[in-house]
Write a protein that holds these residues in place. Sequence first.
Motif, PDB file in Angstrom:
ATOM      1  N   ALA A 219       0.828  -1.206   0.000  1.00 32.28           N
ATOM      2  CA  ALA A 219       0.000   0.000   0.000  1.00 32.28           C
ATOM      3  C   ALA A 219       0.865   1.259   0.000  1.00 32.28           C
ATOM      4  N   SER A 220       0.259   2.350  -0.439  1.00 29.39           N
ATOM      5  CA  SER A 220       0.951   3.640  -0.438  1.00 29.39           C
ATOM      6  C   SER A 220       1.178   4.096   1.001  1.00 29.39           C
ATOM      7  N   PRO A 221       2.128   5.006   1.213  1.00 31.52           N
ATOM      8  CA  PRO A 221       2.374   5.492   2.584  1.00 31.52           C
ATOM      9  C   PRO A 221       1.125   6.121   3.211  1.00 31.52           C
ATOM     10  N   SER A 222       0.324   6.801   2.409  1.00 28.59           N
ATOM     11  CA  SER A 222      -0.902   7.398   2.929  1.00 28.59           C
ATOM     12  C   SER A 222      -1.858   6.323   3.434  1.00 28.59           C
ATOM     13  N   ARG A 223      -1.953   5.247   2.695  1.00 30.22           N
ATOM     14  CA  ARG A 223      -2.824   4.136   3.083  1.00 30.22           C
ATOM     15  C   ARG A 223      -2.290   3.440   4.340  1.00 30.22           C
ATOM     16  N   GLN A 224      -0.979   3.308   4.446  1.00 31.30           N
ATOM     17  CA  GLN A 224      -0.386   2.689   5.634  1.00 31.30           C
ATOM     18  C   GLN A 224      -0.627   3.552   6.873  1.00 31.30           C
ATOM     19  N   ILE A 225      -0.515   4.866   6.716  1.00 37.31           N
ATOM     20  CA  ILE A 225      -0.788   5.768   7.839  1.00 37.31           C
ATOM     21  C   ILE A 225      -2.254   5.663   8.235  1.00 37.31           C
ATOM     22  N   SER A 226      -3.122   5.555   7.240  1.00 34.75           N
ATOM     23  CA  SER A 226      -4.545   5.408   7.501  1.00 34.75           C
ATOM     24  C   SER A 226      -4.821   4.144   8.322  1.00 34.75           C
ATOM     25  N   LEU A 227      -4.223   3.047   7.940  1.00 33.39           N
ATOM     26  CA  LEU A 227      -4.418   1.791   8.674  1.00 33.39           C
ATOM     27  C   LEU A 227      -3.806   1.848  10.072  1.00 33.39           C
ATOM     28  N   ALA A 228      -2.674   2.544  10.209  1.00 37.55           N
ATOM     29  CA  ALA A 228      -2.069   2.709  11.534  1.00 37.55           C
ATOM     30  C   ALA A 228      -2.994   3.523  12.440  1.00 37.55           C
ATOM     31  N   CYS A 229      -3.569   4.588  11.889  1.00 34.06           N
ATOM     32  CA  CYS A 229      -4.511   5.390  12.671  1.00 34.06           C
ATOM     33  C   CYS A 229      -5.734   4.574  13.058  1.00 34.06           C
ATOM     34  N   LEU A 230      -6.222   3.748  12.140  1.00 33.18           N
ATOM     35  CA  LEU A 230      -7.358   2.873  12.446  1.00 33.18           C
ATOM     36  C   LEU A 230      -7.016   1.922  13.590  1.00 33.18           C
ATOM     37  N   LEU A 231      -5.844   1.338  13.538  1.00 36.11           N
ATOM     38  CA  LEU A 231      -5.401   0.439  14.605  1.00 36.11           C
ATOM     39  C   LEU A 231      -5.313   1.175  15.937  1.00 36.11           C
ATOM     40  N   PHE A 232      -4.736   2.383  15.927  1.00 33.28           N
ATOM     41  CA  PHE A 232      -4.623   3.158  17.164  1.00 33.28           C
ATOM     42  C   PHE A 232      -5.990   3.547  17.715  1.00 33.28           C
ATOM     43  N   THR A 233      -6.949   3.866  16.829  1.00 31.66           N
ATOM     44  CA  THR A 233      -8.278   4.213  17.339  1.00 31.66           C
ATOM     45  C   THR A 233      -8.923   3.022  18.040  1.00 31.66           C
ATOM     46  N   TRP A 234      -8.725   1.817  17.494  1.00 33.08           N
ATOM     47  CA  TRP A 234      -9.283   0.627  18.145  1.00 33.08           C
ATOM     48  C   TRP A 234      -8.608   0.351  19.481  1.00 33.08           C
ATOM     49  N   ILE A 235      -7.290   0.516  19.539  1.00 32.33           N
ATOM     50  CA  ILE A 235      -6.564   0.287  20.793  1.00 32.33           C
ATOM     51  C   ILE A 235      -6.990   1.305  21.849  1.00 32.33           C
ATOM     52  N   ILE A 236      -7.052   2.577  21.442  1.00 32.61           N
ATOM     53  CA  ILE A 236      -7.441   3.624  22.383  1.00 32.61           C
ATOM     54  C   ILE A 236      -8.881   3.415  22.837  1.00 32.61           C
ATOM     55  N   LEU A 237      -9.757   3.007  21.919  1.00 35.41           N
ATOM     56  CA  LEU A 237     -11.143   2.720  22.291  1.00 35.41           C
ATOM     57  C   LEU A 237     -11.191   1.625  23.351  1.00 35.41           C
ATOM     58  N   ALA A 238     -10.450   0.554  23.150  1.00 35.31           N
ATOM     59  CA  ALA A 238     -10.463  -0.562  24.099  1.00 35.31           C
ATOM     60  C   ALA A 238      -9.982  -0.120  25.483  1.00 35.31           C
ATOM     61  N   VAL A 239      -8.893   0.636  25.521  1.00 37.65           N
ATOM     62  CA  VAL A 239      -8.350   1.067  26.813  1.00 37.65           C
ATOM     63  C   VAL A 239      -9.271   2.090  27.474  1.00 37.65           C
ATOM     64  N   ALA A 240      -9.742   3.071  26.704  1.00 31.67           N
ATOM     65  CA  ALA A 240     -10.601   4.115  27.265  1.00 31.67           C
ATOM     66  C   ALA A 240     -11.920   3.540  27.774  1.00 31.67           C
ATOM     67  N   LEU A 241     -12.534   2.673  26.977  1.00 33.42           N
ATOM     68  CA  LEU A 241     -13.792   2.065  27.428  1.00 33.42           C
ATOM     69  C   LEU A 241     -13.575   1.200  28.663  1.00 33.42           C
ATOM     70  N   SER A 242     -12.453   0.489  28.704  1.00 30.77           N
ATOM     71  CA  SER A 242     -12.152  -0.323  29.891  1.00 30.77           C
ATOM     72  C   SER A 242     -12.030   0.555  31.129  1.00 30.77           C
ATOM     73  N   MET A 243     -11.316   1.642  30.996  1.00 32.58           N
ATOM     74  CA  MET A 243     -11.135   2.549  32.138  1.00 32.58           C
ATOM     75  C   MET A 243     -12.480   3.145  32.570  1.00 32.58           C
ATOM     76  N   LEU A 244     -13.271   3.584  31.592  1.00 32.15           N
ATOM     77  CA  LEU A 244     -14.571   4.165  31.927  1.00 32.15           C
ATOM     78  C   LEU A 244     -15.494   3.125  32.566  1.00 32.15           C
ATOM     79  N   VAL A 245     -15.498   1.913  32.046  1.00 30.91           N
ATOM     80  CA  VAL A 245     -16.370   0.871  32.602  1.00 30.91           C
ATOM     81  C   VAL A 245     -15.944   0.503  34.018  1.00 30.91           C
ATOM     82  N   ILE A 246     -14.655   0.434  34.275  1.00 29.68           N
ATOM     83  CA  ILE A 246     -14.190   0.165  35.645  1.00 29.68           C
ATOM     84  C   ILE A 246     -14.663   1.272  36.583  1.00 29.68           C
ATOM     85  N   GLY A 247     -14.545   2.527  36.128  1.00 29.42           N
ATOM     86  CA  GLY A 247     -15.025   3.651  36.933  1.00 29.42           C
ATOM     87  C   GLY A 247     -16.524   3.628  37.121  1.00 29.42           C
TER      88      GLY A 247
END
Length: 159
Positions: free
Chosen positions: A86-114
């Motif tokens: 994939a082009s560098p733009s597409r790779q950055i897009s997929l990296a951002c997608l991966l980070f959004t899923w990771i951040i969602l998992a951690v943030a939701l976990s923290m909020l649910v524990i609270g």
Amino acid sequence: MAKIFGIFACFLIVALDVTAGILGIKAEAAQNQQKHLRVFIFECKEPSHDAFLLGLAAASLLAIAHILANLLGGCSICTTHDVQKASPSRQISLACLLFTWIILAVALSMLVIGIMSNRKSRASCGFTHHHFLSIGGILCMVHGLFSVAYYVTTTAANP
């Protein structure tokens, strides 16, 4: 017209995530208003109904923002072979997608524990667990940054 829609979508995603972050931080403040007794690393505290509701609202807004970002950006699943070519733009897009899923998992976990620690039926005693709601709130804001980056790089990669 598509450019105006894109700008509106980015503002909406950021507004949802920032609002979720502020609600998470306010939930932490409401939780800290309740009575608690602390002895060394053990703490007994009363649950806060306001913190419960604010945390629940923050988690809901985070989920809505994430769904919206994925629907607007397009949810693309690729093989590792496709990612390497994939082009560098597409790779950055997929990296951002991966980070959004990771951040969602951690943030939701923290909020649910609270949220769970502030259920009405639960007065808890045990080890101290501080700042779950505020850390979840801060991660909501970080989620907004990566969601917008994902949307922008996806739309730039697929004109």
